[in-house]
Design a protein around this motif. Structure first.
Motif, PDB file in Angstrom:
ATOM      1  N   ILE A 470      59.161  60.059 -10.924  1.00  0.00           N
ATOM      2  CA  ILE A 470      57.923  60.610 -11.489  1.00  0.00           C
ATOM      3  C   ILE A 470      57.956  60.411 -13.005  1.00  0.00           C
ATOM      4  O   ILE A 470      58.948  60.743 -13.667  1.00  0.00           O
ATOM      5  N   GLY A 471      56.898  59.884 -13.548  1.00  0.00           N
ATOM      6  CA  GLY A 471      56.798  59.702 -14.993  1.00  0.00           C
ATOM      7  C   GLY A 471      55.845  60.713 -15.616  1.00  0.00           C
ATOM      8  O   GLY A 471      54.722  60.880 -15.129  1.00  0.00           O
ATOM      9  N   PHE A 472      56.334  61.399 -16.641  1.00  0.00           N
ATOM     10  CA  PHE A 472      55.497  62.346 -17.394  1.00  0.00           C
ATOM     11  C   PHE A 472      55.398  61.865 -18.844  1.00  0.00           C
ATOM     12  O   PHE A 472      56.398  61.436 -19.430  1.00  0.00           O
ATOM     13  N   ALA A 473      54.199  61.954 -19.398  1.00  0.00           N
ATOM     14  CA  ALA A 473      54.012  61.597 -20.814  1.00  0.00           C
ATOM     15  C   ALA A 473      52.841  62.415 -21.358  1.00  0.00           C
ATOM     16  O   ALA A 473      51.892  62.728 -20.621  1.00  0.00           O
ATOM     17  N   ALA A 474      52.924  62.763 -22.653  1.00  0.00           N
ATOM     18  CA  ALA A 474      51.860  63.579 -23.271  1.00  0.00           C
ATOM     19  C   ALA A 474      51.658  63.146 -24.716  1.00  0.00           C
ATOM     20  O   ALA A 474      52.589  62.702 -25.400  1.00  0.00           O
ATOM     21  N   GLU A 475      50.440  63.279 -25.166  1.00  0.00           N
ATOM     22  CA  GLU A 475      50.081  63.049 -26.568  1.00  0.00           C
ATOM     23  C   GLU A 475      49.247  64.239 -27.029  1.00  0.00           C
ATOM     24  O   GLU A 475      48.349  64.691 -26.300  1.00  0.00           O
ATOM     25  N   TYR A 476      49.557  64.727 -28.250  1.00  0.00           N
ATOM     26  CA  TYR A 476      48.817  65.875 -28.783  1.00  0.00           C
ATOM     27  C   TYR A 476      48.455  65.588 -30.236  1.00  0.00           C
ATOM     28  O   TYR A 476      49.315  65.229 -31.048  1.00  0.00           O
ATOM     29  N   VAL A 477      47.176  65.728 -30.577  1.00  0.00           N
ATOM     30  CA  VAL A 477      46.696  65.532 -31.950  1.00  0.00           C
ATOM     31  C   VAL A 477      45.972  66.808 -32.362  1.00  0.00           C
ATOM     32  O   VAL A 477      44.946  67.157 -31.757  1.00  0.00           O
ATOM     33  N   PRO A 478      46.501  67.536 -33.366  1.00  0.00           N
ATOM     34  CA  PRO A 478      45.816  68.763 -33.788  1.00  0.00           C
ATOM     35  C   PRO A 478      44.516  68.453 -34.511  1.00  0.00           C
ATOM     36  O   PRO A 478      44.254  67.317 -34.922  1.00  0.00           O
TER      37      PRO A 478
END
Length: 689
Positions: A470-478
């Protein structure tokens, strides 16, 4: 003349008498001259016209300028001459003047001491004096025809014996025409240098009247250039001669002197004084005009400086900007020192008009000792007062104080050959106050930013778990305002049954209150899911908690439980609570929205959260996102969910990390503006080979 004496104006059969009341207005002298001219014409006394008009102008102008009341003008003409009285109604101390015939040279200095305005009256009038009344004061003069004998019967009161005084020959004294021309010289407003041309013309006319061989007018404007020659006439005045020096009556920082190389005479000094006063008046006008221009320029400078300082919320950038504002306009060099937590001064920024001198300036600023600049800076910071700097780096230091806090010092060095005048010192003190406030605001903003970043990071997982297959990835830009905490969050946590729970949500609003609700939602999900509660129950319990809290904030949420399925397949149980549907990206190509929308949490007592079962084959991916992506704007155009789906379709087959990074770049690149809302993207991918 005694206070009760005055000229007799009885209006005999052969006399012409006029009386008129005029306002205290700049047009009054002209009206008075017109009255005198008409009386002289009726009495056939045209030979007295120049002198009469000149003296009438003097008396009415003085009365308008000093008394500032209405004026009574009385004009009487008879066969032997003309008498004019100007009466004002100003209250004031009685100063007794003596009436007499036309004063000879020995009396002129005494008259000059009483008032320069009466010099012309004393010079041309056959007699003159004052009359004091309960309501004011009158000044009168008498002009006799050249062939008439002065008569004391023209003075009221006790009969006085006629006084015969030798009259100075016309060739030895200035003529009325020359005197009038001297008083009428004024600067040409259209000249390139009107003050210099005016001074030169006035000096030349004065020198010709008194027979001076040379003369010069020197002026120091207080601008560091020293005394400069404003005008010159004839030869350079010789020091071995007895020079006539008249100081000019101007206010600081102006200072000046009129110098004549003239032979001693009865009228040389009074006329020079009169010319000096006229020149001083225009010099004072020049000083006030220049001061007004400088004041306007400083106000503009302060407004621009305030705007620049207010735009910067970065501490280092703000401190670097301050010396750039000061140098070279207000000083040759500038240094900003700030106070650290131990109370020591630290050089934060500096500038010099000559950049090659900066290393030397830094060495001087670092020197220690009782007479060093460092010692003077500490004194300015400790005493919160301006302190002069001496030595090779002459200038002064002012403290940086904002909201009662001593932040450091602002040191400014003077330009060579120029000392800071009071207006410049005031401007620098104002710059220091504004700079201190800008530094304090930048520090407060930096602290808020650090708190917001720390709080935001506490609401996000530090890393995503690594799970085989399982691949998990996240991007967060305030949001663009990095001092505000957003309401977007995501999480990945294990479930008791061996599956993994993927969470992404968005709490309405921003700031500390939104962060508090976000933390509450995240913790409730972790606790309930960790206890093995079914996801529909988790959502119901979470909704009850938010409704009971009554904060007025709601939350949209997407929950996805993922676990092994048949073969290489992953089974996903998707629950949406008011959140946007995720994008299903097939490994072989194609992208579509999946799931059924439900009710947002925290708004209603009861909610519906439909469940969608989604199988993920090898290479398939689910892309979750918040409304910061779909609602990103370019003018009036929205990025939208369809653009997101279209942007994801060409990325089939890429890893979760690449998918998240590419979609983040696409959303950010859609507009040049900073994000108005937080952007969160979470990718779940089947990495089975």
């Amino acid at each position: 003349m005694s206070a009760e004496a005055g000229p007799a104006m009885n209006g005999g059969p052969d006399e012409k008498v006029r009386r008129v009341r005029l306002p205290a207005d700049r047009r009054t002298p002209a009206a008075a001259r017109a009255l005198v001219r008409s009386v002289l014409a009726e009495a056939d006394l045209d030979e007295l016209l120049n002198e009469a008009l000149l003296l009438t102008t003097e008396l009415t102008t003085n009365a308008v300028e000093h008394a500032r009341t209405e004026l009574d003008i009385e004009v009487e003409a008879d066969a032997t001459g003309l008498t004019v009285m100007v009466t004002d109604f100003a209250a004031g101390p009685v100063e007794e003047l003596v009436v007499g015939v036309r004063n000879v040279a020995s009396d002129i200095n005494e008259v000059a001491e009483r008032g320069r305005g009466l010099l012309l009256v004393d010079h041309f009038a056959s007699r003159w004096g004052t009359t004091y009344l309960p309501t004011g004061k009158g000044i009168w003069f008498r002009l006799d025809r050249p062939d008439a004998v002065p008569s004391a019967q023209l003075v009221a009161g006790e009969p006085r014996a006629a006084v015969t005084v030798p009259v100075v020959a016309a060739g030895d004294t200035p003529s009325a025409t020359a005197m009038s021309e001297l008083m009428q010289i004024s600067p040409d407003p259209y000249a390139d240098d009107p003050l210099a041309e005016f001074a030169a013309g006035l000096l030349a006319r004065l020198a010709e009247m008194v027979g001076a061989a040379g003369g010069v007018v020197r002026l120091d404007r207080g601008d560091g250039q020293g005394s400069q020659v404003l005008a010159r006439y004839g030869r350079q005045p010789r020091e071995e001669n007895e020079l006539l020096r008249i100081p000019l009556a101007v206010h600081r920082p102006y200072a000046g002197e009129l110098e004549l190389d003239a032979a001693p005479s009865a009228y040389a000094r009074p006329l020079a004084v009169l010319a000096g006063e006229r020149l001083s008046l225009h010099l004072e006008n020049d000083r006030l005009r220049r001061a007004d221009v400088r004041r306007s320029a400083w106000l503009t400078f302060l407004a621009e400086a305030s705007e620049l300082l207010a735009q910067s919320l970065d501490v280092e950038l703000t401190m670097a900007l301050i010396p750039q504002l000061v140098v070279p306009r207000l000083g040759q060099w500038c240094a900003v020192h700030t106070t650290d937590e131990w109370g020591r001064l630290r050089l934060a920024a500096s500038s010099h008009a000559d950049e090659s001198v900066l290393p030397h300036l830094h060495r001087v600023l670092q020197e220690t000792g009782p007479d060093s600049i460092q010692a003077r800076l500490r004194e300015a910071s400790r005493n919160a007062a301006q302190v002069p700097l001496s030595g090779p780096m002459e200038g002064f230091a002012v403290p940086l104080i904002a909201r009662g806090q001593r932040l450091g010092t602002l040191a400014v060095g003077r330009h060579q050959g120029h000392r800071h005048d009071p207006s410049e010192v005031s401007v620098l003190e104002d710059v220091a106050r504004r700079a201190a406030l800008a530094i304090e605001n930048a520090r407060i903003h930096a602290e808020r930013r650090r708190v917001a970043q720390a709080l935001q990071q506490s609401l996000l997982p530090p890393v995503l778990p690594v799970v085989e297959g399982i691949g998990f990835a996240a991007e967060y830009v305030p949001t663009g305002d990095d001092a505000e905490v957003g309401g977007d969050f995501y999480d990945v946590l294990p479930l008791p049954d061996g599956r993994w729970l993927v969470v992404i949500g968005d709490v309405s609003g921003k700031g500390v209150q939104a962060a508090a609700v976000t933390g509450l939602v995240r913790d409730v999900i972790r606790v309930l899911a960790g206890d093995g509660k079914p996801l529909p129950e988790v959502l119901v319990r979470l909704n009850e908690t938010l409704v009971e809290r009554g904060s007025g904030r709601y939350c949209t949420l997407a929950l996805a439980a993922v676990g092994p399925g048949d073969g290489d397949q992953l089974d996903v149980s998707l629950h949406l609570a008011g959140h946007d549907r995720p994008v299903l990206l097939r490994g072989g190509g194609g992208a579509a929205f999946v799931g059924t929308g439900g009710t947002a949490l925290g708004l209603l007592d009861s909610i519906t959260t439909p469940t969608a079962e989604i199988p993920l084959g090898p290479g398939d991916a689910l892309i979750f996102y918040t409304d910061g992506v779909s609602e990103r704007r370019r003018g009036r155009e929205l990025f939208g969910v369809e653009r997101l789906r279209e942007s994801a379709a060409p990325l089939a087959g890429y890893s979760a990390d690449v998918l998240a990074a590419r979609l983040r770049a696409t959303a950010i690149g859609f507009s040049v503006e900073a994000p108005r809302d937080d952007i969160a993207i979470l990718v779940l991918r089947n990495d089975a080979l």
